[in-house]
Design a protein around this motif. Structure first.
Motif, PDB file in Angstrom:
ATOM      1  N   GLY A 449      32.454  37.745  39.836  1.00  0.00           N
ATOM      2  CA  GLY A 449      33.409  38.053  38.770  1.00  0.00           C
ATOM      3  C   GLY A 449      33.928  36.783  38.147  1.00  0.00           C
ATOM      4  O   GLY A 449      33.473  35.672  38.469  1.00  0.00           O
ATOM      5  N   SER A 452      39.232  38.161  37.230  1.00  0.00           N
ATOM      6  CA  SER A 452      40.085  39.195  36.640  1.00  0.00           C
ATOM      7  C   SER A 452      40.814  40.020  37.696  1.00  0.00           C
ATOM      8  O   SER A 452      41.733  40.765  37.366  1.00  0.00           O
ATOM      9  N   LEU A 453      40.406  39.910  38.980  1.00  0.00           N
ATOM     10  CA  LEU A 453      41.037  40.678  40.059  1.00  0.00           C
ATOM     11  C   LEU A 453      41.466  39.712  41.160  1.00  0.00           C
ATOM     12  O   LEU A 453      40.651  38.942  41.659  1.00  0.00           O
ATOM     13  N   GLN A 454      42.721  39.758  41.512  1.00  0.00           N
ATOM     14  CA  GLN A 454      43.228  38.874  42.560  1.00  0.00           C
ATOM     15  C   GLN A 454      44.397  39.578  43.256  1.00  0.00           C
ATOM     16  O   GLN A 454      45.321  40.061  42.586  1.00  0.00           O
ATOM     17  N   GLY A 455      44.323  39.638  44.559  1.00  0.00           N
ATOM     18  CA  GLY A 455      45.397  40.296  45.295  1.00  0.00           C
ATOM     19  C   GLY A 455      45.363  39.941  46.775  1.00  0.00           C
ATOM     20  O   GLY A 455      44.313  39.591  47.325  1.00  0.00           O
ATOM     21  N   HIS A 472      39.529  38.118  45.631  1.00  0.00           N
ATOM     22  CA  HIS A 472      39.528  37.361  44.358  1.00  0.00           C
ATOM     23  C   HIS A 472      38.081  37.328  43.837  1.00  0.00           C
ATOM     24  O   HIS A 472      37.222  36.686  44.418  1.00  0.00           O
ATOM     25  N   ASN A 473      37.821  38.053  42.726  1.00  0.00           N
ATOM     26  CA  ASN A 473      36.433  38.166  42.213  1.00  0.00           C
ATOM     27  C   ASN A 473      36.108  36.994  41.292  1.00  0.00           C
ATOM     28  O   ASN A 473      35.981  37.131  40.087  1.00  0.00           O
TER      29      ASN A 473
END
Length: 504
Positions: A449, A452-455, A472-473
Motif C-alpha cells: 500500500g 493510507s491505513l495506519q492503526g 501500516h500498509n
C-alpha cells in the motif's frame, strides 16, 4: 468639372438618402423601398469595413441599406473576425438580387499577398456561394492611382481560383465566366468612383426585373432555405485549414489532460511523481513535434498562420501550467515525507539527554537532506526552470526548524508525559527488595500500500505485561523501500521486549 460635381453629389446623396433594410437580427425592413422600383438596374456597393469608401466619402457601418435616389444597395464587406448571421444574409442578398456588384477596398498589397488570405476572400466567398443563376457583373475596385501598377491578371486568376473552390464545395457545375462578368479597375478618388458608377448604371439585366421588394423577399426565403448563411465566410480551403488545426489541437489537448490526470492522481495521495522530469520533457517534445508536423501544411495561409501560432502557445501554456502544478505538489509531498521520517528518528532519543538529542537531530537532518536532494533530482524539470536548487534550501530550512522545535512538539511532550505517568504509577513497598519481570510483545503487520491505513491497538496484562499490534500498509511505498536499502520490509515483524526491574 461635371464629373467632380457628380461624384460629390453621389457621395452626399448616398450618405443622406440610404436607409437600413436589414436589422442586426437578420430581419428585412422594406418600408423605405418604393413599390415601383425594379431590380433590373440595381447596383450593390460593398465597401471594406473600417476604410473610407470612395463611393460614399466615408466609412460605412450599416449591415445593409438601400438608396432610393440612386437605386443602390450598400452592404459592408466581411472582416477577418467572426461575422454575424445578418452580415452573411446581407452579402447573399446582394448576390441574389443585384445584377451589378462592386467590391472596393482591395489594395496592391492584398493582390501580392494573395486575395484568398484577405478579408475580401470572405466577401467573395459569400457572394459565390449565394450567386443567382443569371450572369452578374462583378467589379473589383483596387485602391491605386496608377492602373498600370495593378496586376489585373493575377487578381483575376486568384478570384477565379476562389470561385472554383467554392463551386466544388457547392457542387456547382457553372463555370466562372458563365456566372460573372469580371472587371478589375483602379480608383483613387471620388471622380474615379463616379466613372465606375456611370459604367455600372449601363449594365442592366436583359430580363424584365421584378419589383425590388418582391425580389428581396424571395431571395431571403431561398437563402434561408438553402442554409448558405449558416456557413462561415471563410473560403473552403481556409475553412479546411482551421478545421485541421482544431482537430489536431483537440487530440493533443486530450493527450495532455490524460497525462496530467495520471500525475494528479498520484500527488493527490500524497506521493511525488519521481519520474516527472523525464516524462514532462518527453510530453512537451512529442506534443510540439506532432503539432508542428501535422499543421505544417496549412501554415502557408496568412490568416491561419496567426491562429496556428496562438493555438500552439495555448498548448504550451496548458502543458507548462500543469507540469508546474504537479512539480509543486510533488515538492510538498517530498517535504511532508521527509518531516515524517525525521520525527520518527527524533522520537527514538526524545527521552535521552540534551547532548544525545542534538547529535541525533543533526544526523537525522543530514540523512533526510540527502534523501530529499536525491528525490528532487528525478522530479525537477530544468527546461521550465523547475530545479531542485530553487526548493532544496527551503525544505532543509523547514526540516532544521522542525529539529529545533521538536523538544516542544506535541509528540515529544506526550512521550515524556507517558514516561512520567508510568514512573509515578509504579507500586513499591518501602524498604522491600524486589525483582519484577515483565514482557512487552510488539507486532507490526505491513502489507502492500501507500500509507493510507495506519492503526495500533494495545492491551495491558496483569503483572506489567503488554501486547501491542499495529498495521501500516506502506510496504511498497518507494520511500519505505529506500529506507530498507532497496528491499521491501517484512510482512510481519514481532519484537518481544523483556523488562527486569530490580529494586534493592
Amino acid at each position: 468639372m461635371l464629373v467632380r460635381y457628380l461624384s460629390a453629389f453621389l457621395s452626399v446623396s448616398l450618405a443622406a438618402g440610404a436607409s437600413p433594410i436589414l436589422d442586426p437580427s437578420g430581419t428585412l425592413k422594406l418600408g423605405s423601398i418604393p413599390a415601383s422600383v425594379s431590380s433590373d438596374s440595381l447596383v450593390a456597393i460593398i465597401p471594406s469595413p473600417g476604410t473610407p469608401s470612395l463611393f460614399l466619402g466615408k466609412t460605412f457601418d450599416d449591415i445593409l441599406s438601400y438608396d432610393s435616389a440612386t437605386n443602390q444597395m450598400l452592404c459592408r464587406g466581411a472582416t477577418l473576425q467572426s461575422t454575424s448571421t445578418a452580415d452573411r444574409i446581407a452579402l447573399a442578398l446582394c448576390a441574389q438580387t443585384a445584377p451589378t456588384i462592386i467590391v472596393e477596398g482591395i489594395t496592391n498589397g492584398d493582390i501580392l499577398a494573395g486575395v484568398d488570405n484577405s478579408r475580401h476572400a470572405r466577401t467573395l466567398t459569400a457572394i459565390f456561394r449565394a450567386s443567382s443563376p443569371r450572369k452578374n457583373s462583378l467589379v473589383l475596385v483596387v485602391s491605386s492611382a496608377d492602373e498600370e501598377e495593378v496586376d489585373q491578371e493575377l487578381l483575376k486568376q486568384q478570384v477565379k481560383s476562389l470561385y472554383d473552390t467554392v463551386a466544388v464545395e457547392q457542387n456547382n457545375g457553372m463555370r466562372f465566366n458563365e456566372a460573372f462578368d469580371l472587371q478589375v479597375v483602379a480608383a483613387s478618388s471620388s471622380a474615379d468612383a463616379a466613372k465606375i458608377l456611370a459604367l455600372a448604371g449601363n449594365n442592366k439585366d436583359n430580363q424584365v426585373g421584378k419589383p425590388l421588394s418582391e425580389a428581396l423577399l424571395r431571395a431571403n426565403e431561398e437563402i434561408r432555405q438553402s442554409g448558405v448563411t449558416e456557413l462561415a465566410l471563410d473560403p473552403p480551403n481556409v475553412a479546411s485549414a482551421y478545421l485541421t488545426l482544431g482537430t489536431v489541437a483537440s487530440q493533443l489537448t486530450r493527450r495532455i489532460q490524460a497525462q496530467l490526470l495520471v500525475w494528479k492522481r498520484r500527488t493527490a495521495r500524497g506521493l511525488s511523481v519521481n519520474d516527472l522530469g523525464e516524462t514532462a520533457a518527453e510530453l512537451r517534445d512529442s506534443v510540439l513535434a506532432e503539432w508542428d508536423g501535422q499543421t505544417r501544411a496549412v501554415a502557408g495561409w496568412a490568416s491561419v498562420a496567426t491562429y496556428r501560432r496562438k493555438i500552439r502557445q495555448q498548448l504550451i501554456e496548458l502543458m507548462d501550467g500543469g507540469i508546474t502544478s504537479v512539480f509543486e505538489e510533488s515538492v510538498e509531498s517530498i517535504r511532508a515525507a521527509a518531516l515524517k521520517r525525521l520525527e520518527k528518528q527524533l522520537l527514538k532519543t526524545a527521552l535521552s539527554d540534551a547532548e544525545t538529542q542534538i547529535e541525533t537531530g543533526a544526523q537525522a537532518l543530514r540523512q533526510q537532506s540527502l534523501i530529499v536532494e536525491t528525490t528532487l533530482e528525478k522530479v525537477e524539470v530544468p527546461s521550465l526552470g523547475l530545479t531542485k536548487e530553487n526548493v532544496i534550501r527551503g525544505i532543509i530550512a523547514y526540516l532544521n526548524d522542525a529539529v529545533m522545535a521538536f523538544p516542544d512538539s506535541p509528540s515529544a511532550k506526550i512521550l515524556r508525559l507517558n514516561q512520567v505517568k508510568k514512573t509515578v504509577s509504579k507500586e513499591k513497598k518501602p524498604g522491600k527488595r524486589s525483582v519484577d519481570i515483565a514482557l512487552d510483545l510488539v507486532a507490526m503487520l505491513r502489507p502492500d500500500g501507500f500509507g493510507s491505513l495506519q492503526g495500533f491497538v494495545g492491551y495491558d496484562l496483569p503483572g506489567g505485561n503488554s501486547i501491542t499490534f499495529g498495521v501500516h500498509n506502506d510496504a511498497d511505498d518507494p520511500q519505505v523501500v529506500s529506507q530498507f536499502g532497496g528491499v521491501r520490509p517484512p510482512l510481519l515483524r514481532v519484537q518481544p521486549k523483556l523488562k527486569v526491574n530490580v529494586e534493592m
